[in-house]
Design an enzyme around this catalytic site. Structure first.
Site, PDB file in Angstrom:
ATOM      1  N   LYS A  44       0.873  -1.281   0.039  1.00  0.00           N
ATOM      2  CA  LYS A  44      -0.037  -0.033  -0.165  1.00  0.00           C
ATOM      3  C   LYS A  44       0.852   1.287   0.136  1.00  0.00           C
ATOM      4  O   LYS A  44       0.371   2.393  -0.198  1.00  0.00           O
ATOM      5  CB  LYS A  44      -0.903   0.015   1.123  1.00  0.00           C
ATOM      6  CG  LYS A  44      -1.859  -1.285   1.305  1.00  0.00           C
ATOM      7  CD  LYS A  44      -2.344  -1.190   2.717  1.00  0.00           C
ATOM      8  CE  LYS A  44      -3.153  -2.090   3.388  1.00  0.00           C
ATOM      9  NZ  LYS A  44      -3.419  -2.450   4.469  1.00  0.00           N
ATOM     10  N   GLY A  45       2.044   0.940   0.309  1.00  0.00           N
ATOM     11  CA  GLY A  45       3.074   2.288   0.606  1.00  0.00           C
ATOM     12  C   GLY A  45       3.066   3.320  -0.383  1.00  0.00           C
ATOM     13  O   GLY A  45       3.402   4.316  -0.251  1.00  0.00           O
ATOM     14  N   ASP A 101       7.490   3.017  -2.893  1.00  0.00           N
ATOM     15  CA  ASP A 101       7.679   3.888  -2.344  1.00  0.00           C
ATOM     16  C   ASP A 101       9.224   3.930  -1.732  1.00  0.00           C
ATOM     17  O   ASP A 101       9.725   5.067  -1.653  1.00  0.00           O
ATOM     18  CB  ASP A 101       7.025   3.679  -0.922  1.00  0.00           C
ATOM     19  CG  ASP A 101       6.665   2.198  -0.384  1.00  0.00           C
ATOM     20  OD1 ASP A 101       7.440   1.495  -0.833  1.00  0.00           O
ATOM     21  OD2 ASP A 101       6.368   2.033   0.997  1.00  0.00           O
ATOM     22  N   ASP A 104      14.776  -1.207  -0.114  1.00  0.00           N
ATOM     23  CA  ASP A 104      15.707  -1.365   1.004  1.00  0.00           C
ATOM     24  C   ASP A 104      16.558  -2.544   0.908  1.00  0.00           C
ATOM     25  O   ASP A 104      17.612  -2.309   0.310  1.00  0.00           O
ATOM     26  CB  ASP A 104      14.641  -1.671   2.365  1.00  0.00           C
ATOM     27  CG  ASP A 104      15.296  -1.622   3.627  1.00  0.00           C
ATOM     28  OD1 ASP A 104      16.511  -1.606   3.750  1.00  0.00           O
ATOM     29  OD2 ASP A 104      14.481  -1.945   4.630  1.00  0.00           O
ATOM     30  N   LYS A 132      17.238   3.177   0.390  1.00  0.00           N
ATOM     31  CA  LYS A 132      18.121   3.175   1.278  1.00  0.00           C
ATOM     32  C   LYS A 132      19.323   2.203   0.737  1.00  0.00           C
ATOM     33  O   LYS A 132      19.491   0.943   1.164  1.00  0.00           O
ATOM     34  CB  LYS A 132      17.394   2.063   2.614  1.00  0.00           C
ATOM     35  CG  LYS A 132      16.618   2.828   3.413  1.00  0.00           C
ATOM     36  CD  LYS A 132      16.164   2.288   4.459  1.00  0.00           C
ATOM     37  CE  LYS A 132      15.025   2.543   5.157  1.00  0.00           C
ATOM     38  NZ  LYS A 132      14.455   1.744   6.283  1.00  0.00           N
ATOM     39  N   PHE A 153      14.385   3.492  10.026  1.00  0.00           N
ATOM     40  CA  PHE A 153      13.018   3.472   9.393  1.00  0.00           C
ATOM     41  C   PHE A 153      12.080   4.597   9.647  1.00  0.00           C
ATOM     42  O   PHE A 153      12.044   5.254  10.552  1.00  0.00           O
ATOM     43  CB  PHE A 153      12.342   2.455  10.700  1.00  0.00           C
ATOM     44  CG  PHE A 153      11.220   1.563   9.983  1.00  0.00           C
ATOM     45  CD1 PHE A 153      11.152   0.677   9.214  1.00  0.00           C
ATOM     46  CD2 PHE A 153       9.886   1.778  10.609  1.00  0.00           C
ATOM     47  CE1 PHE A 153      10.191   0.003   8.572  1.00  0.00           C
ATOM     48  CE2 PHE A 153       8.660   1.425   9.850  1.00  0.00           C
ATOM     49  CZ  PHE A 153       8.774   0.595   8.992  1.00  0.00           C
ATOM     50  N   ASP A 160       4.209   3.032   6.400  1.00  0.00           N
ATOM     51  CA  ASP A 160       3.636   2.835   7.565  1.00  0.00           C
ATOM     52  C   ASP A 160       4.596   2.107   8.512  1.00  0.00           C
ATOM     53  O   ASP A 160       5.658   1.653   8.153  1.00  0.00           O
ATOM     54  CB  ASP A 160       2.534   1.973   7.458  1.00  0.00           C
ATOM     55  CG  ASP A 160       2.836   0.640   7.005  1.00  0.00           C
ATOM     56  OD1 ASP A 160       3.736   0.352   6.249  1.00  0.00           O
ATOM     57  OD2 ASP A 160       2.582  -0.264   7.876  1.00  0.00           O
ATOM     58  N   ARG A 166       0.586   6.593   7.586  1.00  0.00           N
ATOM     59  CA  ARG A 166       0.643   7.002   5.973  1.00  0.00           C
ATOM     60  C   ARG A 166       0.127   8.209   5.897  1.00  0.00           C
ATOM     61  O   ARG A 166       0.440   8.781   4.698  1.00  0.00           O
ATOM     62  CB  ARG A 166      -0.254   5.751   5.513  1.00  0.00           C
ATOM     63  CG  ARG A 166       0.170   4.112   5.614  1.00  0.00           C
ATOM     64  CD  ARG A 166      -0.582   3.379   4.604  1.00  0.00           C
ATOM     65  NE  ARG A 166      -0.613   1.988   5.006  1.00  0.00           N
ATOM     66  CZ  ARG A 166       0.333   1.138   4.694  1.00  0.00           C
ATOM     67  NH1 ARG A 166       1.648   1.404   3.831  1.00  0.00           N
ATOM     68  NH2 ARG A 166       0.232   0.040   5.045  1.00  0.00           N
TER      69      ARG A 166
END
Ligand code: IMP
Length: 182
Positions: A44-45, A101, A104, A132, A153, A160, A166
């Site tokens: 959903k990010g 989004d 990482d 990242k 983080f 989220d 969010r």
């Protein structure tokens, strides 16, 4: 907007994000001129980023959604990526742009790329807002990157922690006590 009490530090302000989204859109407008790509938003990010981005796009496109999970309510990747919801559209012979989004470890995007390439798109590119870089476990070529950020983080602007934060219009670093509390 006032800083949320669970946020330690604002990493990227609303204005910085807005400017960067404009820059990315300009690159996409150049690269996808006269093409009609399928933009695949990773739920959903990426939805907040997607909504701001597509309103700056000047080429025709369709959007579709895919959902994968590798975190399961934690702040570190489990290393196992699962497909939770597939695309509705066929991508055979289409130009495809994945909008995500954050990258990482790279495991999620590597999995998605492998999966989508088996469906024989004409092209497949990746656009992420946040990178990242130092956390990479798997190499993944990212074609459009917003910001390179440190290994902290982050939440906000779609990102989220346990489905919260969010809605924050900025990207911030969570206070460590928030992880301990929940
Ligand atoms: P990767 O597979 O480790 O590259 O992680 C990608 C996914 O992990 C992203 O789609 C996010 O959902 C999540 N993620 C990674 N870092 C963060 C973070 O700092 N905040 C929130 N979600 C994150």
């Amino acid at each position: 907007m006032k800083k949320h009490p669970d946020i330690e530090e604002i990493l990227l302000t609303e204005n910085q994000i807005k400017r960067k989204v404009g820059e990315i859109a300009r690159q996409l407008n150049r690269d996808y001129k006269n093409k009609k790509p399928i933009i695949v938003s990773v739920l959903k990010g990426s939805v907040v980023f997607l909504c701001d981005l597509i309103r700056k796009l000047e080429f025709d496109h369709i959007i579709d959604f895919i959902s994968v999970s590798s975190y399961a309510n934690a702040t570190e990747s489990s290393g196992v990526v699962r497909l939770l919801m597939d695309l509705r559209e066929s991508i055979v012979g289409r130009d495809v742009l994945i909008v995500e989004d954050i990258v990482d470890t790279g495991l999620t995007l590597a999995y998605l790329k492998r999966n989508l390439l088996t469906r024989k798109p004409k092209s497949l590119k990746i656009c992420v807002l946040l990178d990242k870089k130092e956390c990479r476990k798997q190499f993944i070529k990212v074609d459009y990157v917003g910001f390179t950020i440190p290994n902290k983080f982050c939440v906000g602007y779609g990102l989220d922690y346990r489905q919260l934060y969010r809605n924050l219009p900025y990207i911030g670093i969570l206070k460590p006590q928030v992880y301990r509390r929940k």
